[in-house]
Motif scaffolding. Sequence first.
Motif, mmCIF file in Angstrom:
data_model
loop_
_atom_site.group_PDB
_atom_site.id
_atom_site.type_symbol
_atom_site.label_atom_id
_atom_site.label_comp_id
_atom_site.label_asym_id
_atom_site.label_seq_id
_atom_site.Cartn_x
_atom_site.Cartn_y
_atom_site.Cartn_z
ATOM 1 N N CYS A 62 -13.201 -44.110 -64.556
ATOM 2 C CA CYS A 62 -12.847 -44.029 -63.132
ATOM 3 C C CYS A 62 -13.873 -44.764 -62.271
ATOM 4 O O CYS A 62 -13.509 -45.474 -61.336
ATOM 5 N N ALA A 63 -15.149 -44.612 -62.608
ATOM 6 C CA ALA A 63 -16.210 -45.263 -61.837
ATOM 7 C C ALA A 63 -16.186 -46.782 -62.029
ATOM 8 O O ALA A 63 -16.426 -47.531 -61.084
ATOM 9 N N ASP A 64 -15.873 -47.227 -63.254
ATOM 10 C CA ASP A 64 -15.896 -48.656 -63.564
ATOM 11 C C ASP A 64 -14.651 -49.403 -63.100
ATOM 12 O O ASP A 64 -14.758 -50.499 -62.553
ATOM 13 N N THR A 65 -13.475 -48.830 -63.357
ATOM 14 C CA THR A 65 -12.233 -49.579 -63.113
ATOM 15 C C THR A 65 -11.175 -48.788 -62.350
ATOM 16 O O THR A 65 -10.068 -49.285 -62.163
ATOM 17 N N GLY A 66 -11.460 -47.559 -61.979
ATOM 18 C CA GLY A 66 -10.480 -46.726 -61.278
ATOM 19 C C GLY A 66 -9.784 -45.774 -62.244
ATOM 20 O O GLY A 66 -9.957 -45.845 -63.456
ATOM 21 N N ASP A 67 -8.991 -44.892 -61.679
ATOM 22 C CA ASP A 67 -8.274 -43.892 -62.470
ATOM 23 C C ASP A 67 -7.335 -44.590 -63.452
ATOM 24 O O ASP A 67 -6.475 -45.359 -63.044
ATOM 25 N N PRO A 68 -7.467 -44.313 -64.758
ATOM 26 C CA PRO A 68 -6.660 -45.013 -65.755
ATOM 27 C C PRO A 68 -5.267 -44.432 -65.972
ATOM 28 O O PRO A 68 -4.534 -44.915 -66.838
ATOM 29 N N GLN A 69 -4.890 -43.395 -65.217
ATOM 30 C CA GLN A 69 -3.596 -42.759 -65.446
ATOM 31 C C GLN A 69 -2.481 -43.794 -65.390
ATOM 32 O O GLN A 69 -2.537 -44.676 -64.554
ATOM 33 N N PRO A 70 -1.555 -43.732 -66.296
ATOM 34 C CA PRO A 70 -1.260 -42.614 -67.189
ATOM 35 C C PRO A 70 -2.074 -42.595 -68.479
ATOM 36 O O PRO A 70 -1.891 -41.726 -69.313
ATOM 37 N N PHE A 71 -3.005 -43.570 -68.639
ATOM 38 C CA PHE A 71 -3.762 -43.665 -69.886
ATOM 39 C C PHE A 71 -5.126 -42.996 -69.780
ATOM 40 O O PHE A 71 -6.142 -43.547 -70.184
ATOM 41 N N GLY A 72 -5.118 -41.785 -69.261
ATOM 42 C CA GLY A 72 -6.344 -41.030 -69.083
ATOM 43 C C GLY A 72 -6.435 -39.845 -70.025
ATOM 44 O O GLY A 72 -5.909 -39.851 -71.131
ATOM 45 N N THR A 73 -7.086 -38.810 -69.538
ATOM 46 C CA THR A 73 -7.353 -37.594 -70.297
ATOM 47 C C THR A 73 -6.442 -36.477 -69.796
ATOM 48 O O THR A 73 -6.202 -36.360 -68.588
ATOM 49 N N TYR A 74 -5.957 -35.667 -70.720
ATOM 50 C CA TYR A 74 -5.053 -34.569 -70.403
ATOM 51 C C TYR A 74 -5.635 -33.253 -70.909
ATOM 52 O O TYR A 74 -6.150 -33.186 -72.020
ATOM 53 N N GLU A 75 -5.542 -32.240 -70.088
ATOM 54 C CA GLU A 75 -5.930 -30.896 -70.487
ATOM 55 C C GLU A 75 -4.710 -30.252 -71.147
ATOM 56 O O GLU A 75 -3.603 -30.339 -70.628
ATOM 57 N N ILE A 76 -4.906 -29.625 -72.303
ATOM 58 C CA ILE A 76 -3.822 -28.921 -72.993
ATOM 59 C C ILE A 76 -3.856 -27.468 -72.541
ATOM 60 O O ILE A 76 -4.853 -26.774 -72.730
ATOM 61 N N ARG A 77 -2.748 -27.029 -71.947
ATOM 62 C CA ARG A 77 -2.635 -25.642 -71.481
ATOM 63 C C ARG A 77 -1.445 -24.971 -72.169
ATOM 64 O O ARG A 77 -0.397 -25.587 -72.342
ATOM 65 N N ARG A 78 -1.626 -23.702 -72.516
ATOM 66 C CA ARG A 78 -0.495 -22.933 -73.064
ATOM 67 C C ARG A 78 0.431 -22.562 -71.916
ATOM 68 O O ARG A 78 -0.023 -22.095 -70.868
ATOM 69 N N ARG A 79 1.723 -22.728 -72.136
ATOM 70 C CA ARG A 79 2.698 -22.356 -71.103
ATOM 71 C C ARG A 79 2.730 -20.852 -70.892
ATOM 72 O O ARG A 79 2.917 -20.384 -69.769
ATOM 73 N N GLU A 80 2.552 -20.072 -71.949
ATOM 74 C CA GLU A 80 2.697 -18.615 -71.849
ATOM 75 C C GLU A 80 1.687 -17.971 -70.916
ATOM 76 O O GLU A 80 2.005 -16.976 -70.276
ATOM 77 N N ASP A 81 0.473 -18.522 -70.833
ATOM 78 C CA ASP A 81 -0.538 -17.897 -69.977
ATOM 79 C C ASP A 81 -1.276 -18.884 -69.073
ATOM 80 O O ASP A 81 -2.104 -18.482 -68.270
ATOM 81 N N GLY A 82 -0.986 -20.190 -69.219
ATOM 82 C CA GLY A 82 -1.612 -21.199 -68.376
ATOM 83 C C GLY A 82 -3.047 -21.532 -68.718
ATOM 84 O O GLY A 82 -3.688 -22.315 -68.016
#
Length: 173
Positions: free
Chosen positions: A53-73
């Motif tokens: 992000c600091a070097d070239t900007g936000d890479p989304q959609p090719f960035g990092t994703y947090e894995i969350r359980r749907r049942e409890d978030g």
Amino acid sequence: MGDLVTARLVLHPMTISEAERVVAGEPDSGARWAPGYPTDGDVSAAKRFLGTCADTGDPQPFGTYEIRRREDGLAIGGLGFHGPADENGSVTIGYGLIPSARGKGYAAEALRELLLFARSCGVTSVKGDADHDNIASQYVMLAAGMRPAGQDERVRYFEIAWTDTATTTDPRS
């Protein structure tokens, strides 16, 4: 960019402020972290994301994703791209879960979704690797559809490639 949702998981694209909190190990009032999150791997991925992000900007959609359980978030790990697609349309991925979430099929479920998403974004191949003794991670990549692509003295390499013309339409629709 919105969340990617599977039967049991939400893959949440990490924001800069969320990545900063992961690196600091300090959730904000709205964050819901399972015990053991973030792991050292999550912190490393968040640092890489912040550097990009600091070097070239936000890479989304090719960035990092947090894995969350749907049942409890609760956040139970992370996965993502090591950067945007190269000139050949190839990306490299990584993933990890907290120990208590392992062995339940979450990693393969999350990786399958990320592979579908990558393909829908025009990616032609996805690469990953796992240490020789990390049989569980090797199994995750195989279960998600990746195939062995070689090895060296330290790791085994895996890859999935699509020979047909990728579409910009999400194949999950």
